[in-house]
Design an enzyme around this catalytic site. Structure first.
Site, PDB file in Angstrom:
ATOM      1  N   SER A 128      -3.453   4.601   9.901  1.00 30.39           N
ATOM      2  CA  SER A 128      -2.354   3.663  10.125  1.00 30.39           C
ATOM      3  C   SER A 128      -1.983   3.399  11.566  1.00 30.39           C
ATOM      4  CB  SER A 128      -1.109   4.134   9.381  1.00 30.39           C
ATOM      5  OG  SER A 128      -1.196   3.727   8.056  1.00 30.39           O
ATOM      6  N   LYS A 186       8.106   3.494  15.054  1.00 28.07           N
ATOM      7  CA  LYS A 186       7.825   3.144  13.656  1.00 28.07           C
ATOM      8  C   LYS A 186       8.965   3.582  12.732  1.00 28.07           C
ATOM      9  CE  LYS A 186       4.203   3.689  10.120  1.00 28.07           C
ATOM     10  NZ  LYS A 186       2.888   4.292   9.807  1.00 28.07           N
ATOM     11  N   SER A 243      -0.553   1.101   8.370  1.00 24.01           N
ATOM     12  CA  SER A 243       0.818   0.762   8.044  1.00 24.01           C
ATOM     13  C   SER A 243       1.722   0.647   9.280  1.00 24.01           C
ATOM     14  CB  SER A 243       1.416   1.817   7.112  1.00 24.01           C
ATOM     15  OG  SER A 243       1.459   3.080   7.752  1.00 24.01           O
TER      16      SER A 243
HETATM   17  N1  GLN Z   1      -4.094   2.883   4.188  1.00 22.79           N
HETATM   18  C1  GLN Z   1      -4.016   4.308   4.018  1.00 22.79           C
HETATM   19  C2  GLN Z   1      -3.108   4.649   2.864  1.00 22.79           C
HETATM   20  O1  GLN Z   1      -2.530   3.775   2.342  1.00 22.79           O
HETATM   21  C3  GLN Z   1      -3.560   4.984   5.264  1.00 22.79           C
HETATM   22  C4  GLN Z   1      -2.131   4.778   5.525  1.00 22.79           C
HETATM   23  C5  GLN Z   1      -1.586   5.628   6.652  1.00 22.79           C
HETATM   24  O2  GLN Z   1      -2.332   6.110   7.493  1.00 22.79           O
HETATM   25  N2  GLN Z   1      -0.285   5.840   6.622  1.00 22.79           N
HETATM   26  O3  GLN Z   1      -2.980   5.765   2.493  1.00 22.79           O
END
Ligand code: GLN
Length: 479
Positions: free
Chosen positions: A176, A77, A152
């Site tokens: 994410s 990632k 994400s």
């Molecule tokens: N969707 C959640 C956020 O925007 C989790 C994102 C993540 O786990 N990086 O904070």
């Protein structure tokens, strides 16, 4: 654009059994990059030459000297440092940034003879659940390119589902790893907070961030976790916790005696097909001999609010270093430093990131700190207490990963639906607990995933339970 599950599974097993050389495995993944990634856009940077050279070097090794991840082609990632590759966290402010070092997790993967193929797309700094909020543009879901891949870590999930990597690292702050895994029909595990070193991860919300693993194959998931787990002197929050043999756990299906789950009323937020799919998964556990019972859980809406407040507060502090002065692309070099700061951040950061920084800074400022930040911290403590009781005797908790199918690329969410998607996944994050997203069939032609969460350090039990769940179904990828 999808590489069918049986084919992905066959490749993974062949590599493990030595029927595929490192060079062949890497070539197979890179062939899928060429075939599919123009449409999927999972990768933002690729390193085919170095990957090929590394594979040849590995194949030349005598079998006795081969590491546990021998030849495994992996995607990383965009917020996990890979030496020499553009690692931008999906942000314009970090474009052209090539870390001069590997994150500890990446270093450990290399030591175990995995091969790094490239860097994957993500929502900017991990803020999102769709992988559309990236400076590089959106990643598409390989199952159906009209839909998002989830986020994400959507690039990592899409790379694995399209066959353009055998497995990938992601990060999970509020879901994410688990959400894109569910939307792309693969496994995704978020380990206990502290299980894996965060050295080399660009911090979003440090008290939640954790590296996790996405894969088509549960045994690979266990092997990768075993390699990256463990204390690291460069991350003082990494825990000195013995790592059991996760690969063996993944290879030994075992259902827990009881599984606890959220009450039916909590499922009302799901769309009808997702609700049906979730209840069918719960029934599969029951029919396999598990006792499934409902437990009281924290109020999801309150937990979600606390998560967003704390995550934004931590982000406002963590991201303050990207100012064009200390880190990040500099704009407005003439004039006072204040102007450089303002112009660099205005040009370099996306809308969602700015919104969260403003929210977080407000929550931390005098006059709001008690009413907002401290209250959210107290809520987190209460949530942890309720989760402790729910998982008290070592039970595993079954939840939906998210509230519905991935959204259509052309149909952006309206507020607050954007954040509601995290309603279930943030529980493990608030608790610092491990959780795994498991493919559980389809809902209206798109993959559906369930989540199992456990007490701290229960990853082995989660992997064994996931393996057992697989055996209960007729249409799961591990068959
Ligand atoms: N969707 C959640 C956020 O925007 C989790 C994102 C993540 O786990 N990086 O904070």
């Amino acid at each position: 654009m999808l590489l069918p599950a049986p084919e992905r599974q066959r490749r993974a097993a062949a590599l493990r059994a030595g029927r595929l050389s490192a060079k062949e495995a890497v070539a197979a993944a890179l062939a899928r990059v060429r075939e599919a990634d123009g449409g999927v856009r999972a990768y933002t940077a690729l390193d085919p030459e170095r990957a090929g050279a590394r594979a040849r070097e590995l194949d030349a090794r005598p079998p006795a000297e081969r590491g546990s991840l021998f030849g495994l082609p992996m995607a990383i990632k965009g917020n996990i440092a890979v030496k020499g590759l553009e690692t931008t966290s999906g942000s314009r402010i970090l474009r052209r940034y090539r870390p001069p070092f590997d994150a500890t997790a990446v270093e450990r993967l290399r030591e175990a003879d995995a091969v790094v193929l490239g860097i994957t797309n993500m929502d900017e700094f991990g803020m999102g659940a769709t992988t559309t909020k990236s400076w590089f543009g959106a990643t598409r879901n390989p199952v159906d390119p009209e839909f998002v891949a989830g986020g994400s870590s959507g690039g990592s999930a899409a790379a694995v589902a399209s066959g353009a990597a055998f497995a990938a690292l992601g990060t999970d702050t509020g879901g994410s790893v688990r959400q894109p895994a569910a939307h792309c029909g693969i496994f995704g595990i978020r380990p206990t907070w502290g299980r894996v070193s965060r050295f080399g991860v660009t911090a979003y919300a440090s008290s939640f961030d954790q590296i996790g693993c996405l894969s088509v194959d549960l045994i690979d998931c266990g092997r990768i976790l075993g390699v990256i787990a463990g204390a690291d002197p460069r991350d003082a929050t990494s825990a000195d916790q013995p790592a059991p043999d996760f690969a063996a756990a993944a290879a030994s299906p075992k259902l827990p005696h009881t599984i606890v789950r959220c009450a039916d009323a909590e499922l009302d937020i799901l769309d009808a097909p997702s609700r049906t799919a979730f209840l069918a998964a719960a029934r599969r556990f029951e029919e396999a001999g598990c006792q499934v019972r409902e437990v009281p859980l924290p109020r999801f809406s309150v937990a979600l609010a606390a998560y967003y407040l704390l995550a934004c507060a931590e982000a406002s502090s963590n991201l303050s270093r990207f100012d064009g002065i200390r880190y990040g692309e500099r704009k407005g070099t003439e004039g006072p430093l204040r102007a450089t700061y303002r112009e660099s951040r205005s040009a370099g950061l996306g809308r969602e990131v700015k919104k969260r920084i403003i929210l977080g800074t407000t929550a931390l400022s005098r006059g709001y700190r008690d009413a907002a930040y401290h209250r959210a911290l107290a809520t987190r403590d209460r949530v942890r207490g309720v989760l402790d009781r729910a998982l008290g005797t070592g039970e595993l908790l079954l939840l939906p990963v998210t509230i519905g199918p991935p959204r259509r690329l052309a149909k952006p969410d309206v507020f607050p639906l954007t954040y509601q998607r995290d309603r279930f996944s943030i529980l493990a994050s608030l608790g610092g607990l491990p959780a795994i997203s498991i493919p559980a069939g389809e809902r209206s032609g798109l993959p559906f995933g369930i989540e199992l969460m456990g007490p701290p350090w229960s990853e082995a039990a989660l992997l064994s339970a996931a393996a057992a769940f697989q055996l209960t179904g007729a249409q799961t990828p591990n068959e």
